[in-house]
Design a protein around this motif. Structure first.
Motif, short mmCIF file in Angstrom:
data_model
loop_
_atom_site.label_atom_id
_atom_site.label_comp_id
_atom_site.label_asym_id
_atom_site.label_seq_id
_atom_site.Cartn_x
_atom_site.Cartn_y
_atom_site.Cartn_z
N GLU A 24 0.83 -1.19 0.00
CA GLU A 24 0.00 0.00 0.00
C GLU A 24 0.88 1.26 0.00
O GLU A 24 2.04 1.23 0.42
CB GLU A 24 -0.93 0.03 1.21
N THR A 25 0.29 2.39 -0.44
CA THR A 25 1.06 3.62 -0.54
C THR A 25 0.26 4.84 -0.10
O THR A 25 -0.92 4.95 -0.41
CB THR A 25 1.54 3.86 -1.99
N ILE A 26 0.93 5.72 0.60
CA ILE A 26 0.44 7.08 0.83
C ILE A 26 1.47 8.00 0.19
O ILE A 26 2.65 7.96 0.54
CB ILE A 26 0.30 7.42 2.32
N THR A 27 1.02 8.80 -0.78
CA THR A 27 1.91 9.71 -1.49
C THR A 27 1.39 11.12 -1.34
O THR A 27 0.25 11.42 -1.74
CB THR A 27 2.00 9.35 -2.98
N ILE A 28 2.20 12.00 -0.77
CA ILE A 28 1.81 13.40 -0.55
C ILE A 28 2.76 14.28 -1.34
O ILE A 28 3.97 14.29 -1.09
CB ILE A 28 1.85 13.76 0.94
#
Length: 523
Positions: A365-369
């Protein structure tokens, strides 16, 4: 062939992106269903730069939706239907009246006014475009949908300027038409008038294909979902007040991976939901508008990807604020308040146990900001990824948990920061820092305070780099910005009590050791 259009009046370049390779037909003014085809051949490289790639990529992968725009029909062509309580009257050859049931059997524009204790049914040819202009119309049904589209290609409900319209029903979940307004077709709601929809048994407004909201002041109170477009749900404009016993805005097509998406591109949405505020089977995309959500479950939930690249999103109450396997924040302003995780990346196909599962391993999974402003007030983890957290830009404030079994930052695959500003204020038990390999400097301090405490970060010369006000008890502060240089000394002061730290060195007592491994340096 069916007339397929991008569901928004966006710049041509973006329309081309979504419709690349498709034929688009321009519907002439009036009720005729004949159309001339125009080919569109723009590519991904032509996308309007005002739509960041984080959203444009998702929109390009999804099927194009359908909308009936205002310039595709003329009010001067409208035929009149007068509702008279238990019956109705009309001179149109395309309208039949049987007791309290009004049936429209031909393409065209129909203006409805008055009161009907019964049903309006559209049973037109499969290639027909039907426009229902509600002009001070009240339609109430005690046995199923009040407005039901049985057959047609595209249907629009236009809310006449200055009009107030009411549609109520008591549809049931096992009924063929399980909403107050139910369309077994594409459905567009437009205009500048007002519409109040109530369904005491099931959904408010539902379409088995695409549902587009491009105008109107719309209030929906539904026992289950307020707005549901099975193939897609798009909001371009309008003022929406939604109360739902289920989800407020939903798209749930499971048979086609390119469908089942929700796109908020404009308008104002104020939603209260017992389940999710926005629930997308595939992607949830917000590129504009103002969205206020108060929910008992997730604020915004998508099974595939969730992108916020513009607009103003406030999730004032939720179990988890944002949840998807792929979360992208690239613009806009987002505020999240949650009783559990604020932003939760979970549920990828490689993880076991679905959403919220995955144990301690990196499951992709990824969180990209990369831009925008994100503010999180979480009782659980603030930023939580079963995979990785990557930050290249933006401004993020995490006011994390007070319990020691959660952290303001929590990743299984590491935290990499190369730009932007991030502060994470929370408990110490599971405190995590960015990876040592991060290109941008960061610092971590064990520093305690309570609600109302002032947290100040200074460099070695005494220059104040940042100041924050805490809203709850805390024991850990993690900070990164372009002003921080690895190896340099900094001071974190809480209500006058100073703690000296070295940038790039994790605080003692936490889980984040700042160097790869499990969860961005978990021991």
């Amino acid at each position: 062939m069916r007339r397929r259009l991008i569901p928004l009046a966006l710049p041509l370049a973006l329309a081309g992106l979504v419709l690349a390779g498709c034929a688009v037909t321009a519907q002439p003014t009036g009720s005729s269903t004949q159309a001339a085809e125009t080919s569109v051949a723009e590519t991904v490289s032509d996308v309007d730069e005002t739509i960041p790639a984080a959203a444009a990529e998702l929109l390009a992968a999804n099927a194009d939706g359908t909308v009936v725009n205002d310039d595709e029909w003329s009010l001067s062509d409208a035929e009149t239907i007068t509702l008279t309580g238990s019956s109705a009257s009309s001179d149109s050859a395309g309208v039949t009246v049987d007791g309290a049931t009004v049936t429209i059997t031909a393409a065209g524009v129909y203006r409805l006014s008055g009161t009907l204790d019964g049903q309006v049914v559209v049973a037109a040819p499969d290639d027909a475009q039907v426009v229902l202009v509600l002009d001070d119309a009240t339609i109430a049904s005690t046995s199923g949908a009040a407005i039901q589209v049985v057959t047609a290609d595209d249907v629009a409900i236009d809310l006449a300027a200055g009009s107030t319209n009411t549609v109520t029903a008591a549809s049931s979940a096992d009924a063929e038409a399980s909403a107050a307004i139910y369309a077994d077709s594409d459905l567009t709601v437009s205009g500048s008038g007002a519409l109040s929809v109530t369904d005491t048994g099931n959904d408010g407004i539902s379409a088995t294909d695409d549902l587009a909201i491009i105008g109107g002041t719309i209030t929906v109170d539904a026992a289950d979902d307020a707005l549901r477009g099975k193939d897609s749900l798009v909001v371009k404009d309008g003022t929406l007040t939604l109360t739902a016993g289920g989800d407020a805005l939903k798209s749930d097509q499971t048979d086609d991976a390119a469908k089942g998406y929700v796109w908020i591109a404009g308008g104002t949405v104020d939603a209260t939901a017992t389940d999710d505020g926005i629930d997308a089977q595939s992607d949830a995309v917000i590129t504009g508008g103002t969205v206020s959500l108060a929910t008992e479950d997730d604020g915004i939930h998508s099974e595939t990807a969730l992108a916020i690249t513009g607009g103003d999103v406030t999730i004032s109450r939720s179990y988890e604020g944002l949840e998807s396997a792929d979360i992208r924040i690239a613009g806009g302003t987002t505020r999240v308040t949650s009783s559990d995780d604020g932003v939760n990346a979970s549920g990828s196909t490689s993880s076991s146990g679905g959403m919220g599962g995955g144990g301690m391993q990196d499951t992709g999974e990824t969180i990209t900001i990369s831009g925008g402003t994100l503010m999180i007030d979480a009782n659980g983890d603030g930023l939580d990824s079963n995979g990785t957290i990557t930050m290249t830009g933006g401004d993020v404030t995490v006011l994390g948990p007070t319990a020691q079994n959660n952290g303001a930052l929590d990743s299984n695959g590491g935290i990499d920061v190369s730009g932007g500003t991030l502060v994470a204020i929370g408990s110490t038990g599971m405190a995590e820092s960015p990876d040592e390999s991060s290109a941008q400097g960061w610092l971590a301090a064990t520093a305690s305070g309570s609600a109302g405490s002032t947290v100040e970060i200074q460099d070695a010369t005494g220059t104040v780099i940042a100041t924050y006000t805490a809203t709850k008890t805390f024991g850990s502060v993690v900070f990164t910005s372009a002003a921080i240089t690895d190896g340099q000394s900094y001071t974190v002061t809480v209500d006058g009590s100073a703690t000296s730290v070295t940038a790039g060195v994790a605080a003692s007592g936490g889980m984040g050791m700042g160097g790869g491994g499990m969860g961005g340096g978990r021991p």
